[in-house]
Design an enzyme around this catalytic site. Structure first.
Site, PDB file in Angstrom:
ATOM      1  N   ASP A  15      -2.359   3.309  -3.664  1.00  0.00           N
ATOM      2  CA  ASP A  15      -2.794   4.661  -3.955  1.00  0.00           C
ATOM      3  C   ASP A  15      -1.571   5.572  -3.762  1.00  0.00           C
ATOM      4  OD1 ASP A  15      -4.599   6.975  -4.210  1.00  0.00           O
ATOM      5  OD2 ASP A  15      -4.261   7.190  -2.061  1.00  0.00           O
ATOM      6  N   ASP A  17      -1.507   9.806  -3.428  1.00  0.00           N
ATOM      7  CA  ASP A  17      -1.704  10.929  -2.510  1.00  0.00           C
ATOM      8  C   ASP A  17      -2.484  10.489  -1.280  1.00  0.00           C
ATOM      9  OD1 ASP A  17      -0.553  13.060  -4.210  1.00  0.00           O
ATOM     10  OD2 ASP A  17      -2.235  12.611  -5.529  1.00  0.00           O
ATOM     11  N   ASP A 174      -6.059   5.045   1.396  1.00  0.00           N
ATOM     12  CA  ASP A 174      -6.408   5.837   2.581  1.00  0.00           C
ATOM     13  C   ASP A 174      -7.821   6.379   2.546  1.00  0.00           C
ATOM     14  OD1 ASP A 174      -5.998   9.235   1.948  1.00  0.00           O
ATOM     15  OD2 ASP A 174      -5.553   7.727   0.430  1.00  0.00           O
TER      16      ASP A 174
END
Length: 223
Positions: A15, A17, A174
């Site tokens: 991922d 951001d 995240d």
């Protein structure tokens, strides 16, 4: 000589951001400038953090809904995208350990890819600005396919591009969006404790690892 054969995963998908890049301040500023355009109050960055991860339209939708606005999003999005581009390189930074982890993986010949819900046109400029633009063999944005995370289809697409089975690869993210995408794709997932987890239970989950620093990724120092 590459020692990719000694690494437990033939492909690592990241991922962007909240996993590689701390961009929350820039995203929040773009969103707040958009709210101001429509005479709506700015919101705290901590609040914006809870909205990041499901794509830009959903981000804007949540902000305008929270402000009690019923403005047609089709009228809002062009202005938001202008601000998003203007704020893209305002103050992003790599999270601690990211540059070193990517360097180790690349040095070992492990292919890496990006799977993000960020608009694809904005991904490469950000990576280049942060000095990691040459680390990834494939970049998939939120508008690259008809589906985006939390669908597992982008992850399956990436694995297929490299001729790998999703179950053999590793997704690193995240957020709950990343986690659900990995589960849907049948891809092992490692989670980071920093970033923008948004309701993700970091204590009770099916992740192969939960790390504080990407240099702690499973098997990174093995072999």
């Amino acid at each position: 000589m590459s020692d990719v054969a000694t690494y437990p995963y033939p492909l690592v998908v990241f991922d962007l951001d909240g996993t590689l890049v701390d961009s929350a301040g820039d995203i929040a500023e773009a969103l707040n400038r958009t709210l101001e355009d429509w005479q709506l109050p700015r919101v705290a960055e901590a609040t914006v953090l809870t909205w990041i991860g499901d794509g830009v339209r959903r981000l804007v939708e949540q902000a305008f809904t929270a402000a009690g606005s019923t403005i047609d999003l089709d009228r809002v999005m062009p202005g938001f995208m202008v601000h998003y581009r203007e704020c893209l390189l305002r103050s992003p930074r790599l999270f601690d350990g990211v540059a070193e982890a990517l360097q180790q993986l690349q040095g070992r010949g492990v292919p890496m890819a990006i799977c993000t819900n960020k608009p694809s046109a904005l991904v490469q400029p950000l990576l280049d600005h942060l000095g990691i633009g040459d680390r990834f063999a494939l970049v998939l944005g939120g508008d690259s396919l008809p589906q985006r995370k939390p669908s597992g289809e982008p992850l399956r697409h990436i694995a297929g591009h490299f001729g790998a089975a999703p179950g053999d690869c590793l997704m690193v993210g995240d957020s709950l969006t990343d986690y659900r995408a990995a589960l849907d794709a049948g891809m092992p997932v490692a989670l980071v404790r920093y970033g923008y987890p948004r309701g993700l239970d970091l204590q009770h989950n099916e992740a192969v690892a939960v790390v504080d620093d990407l240099r702690q990724l499973p098997g990174l120092r093995a072999g």
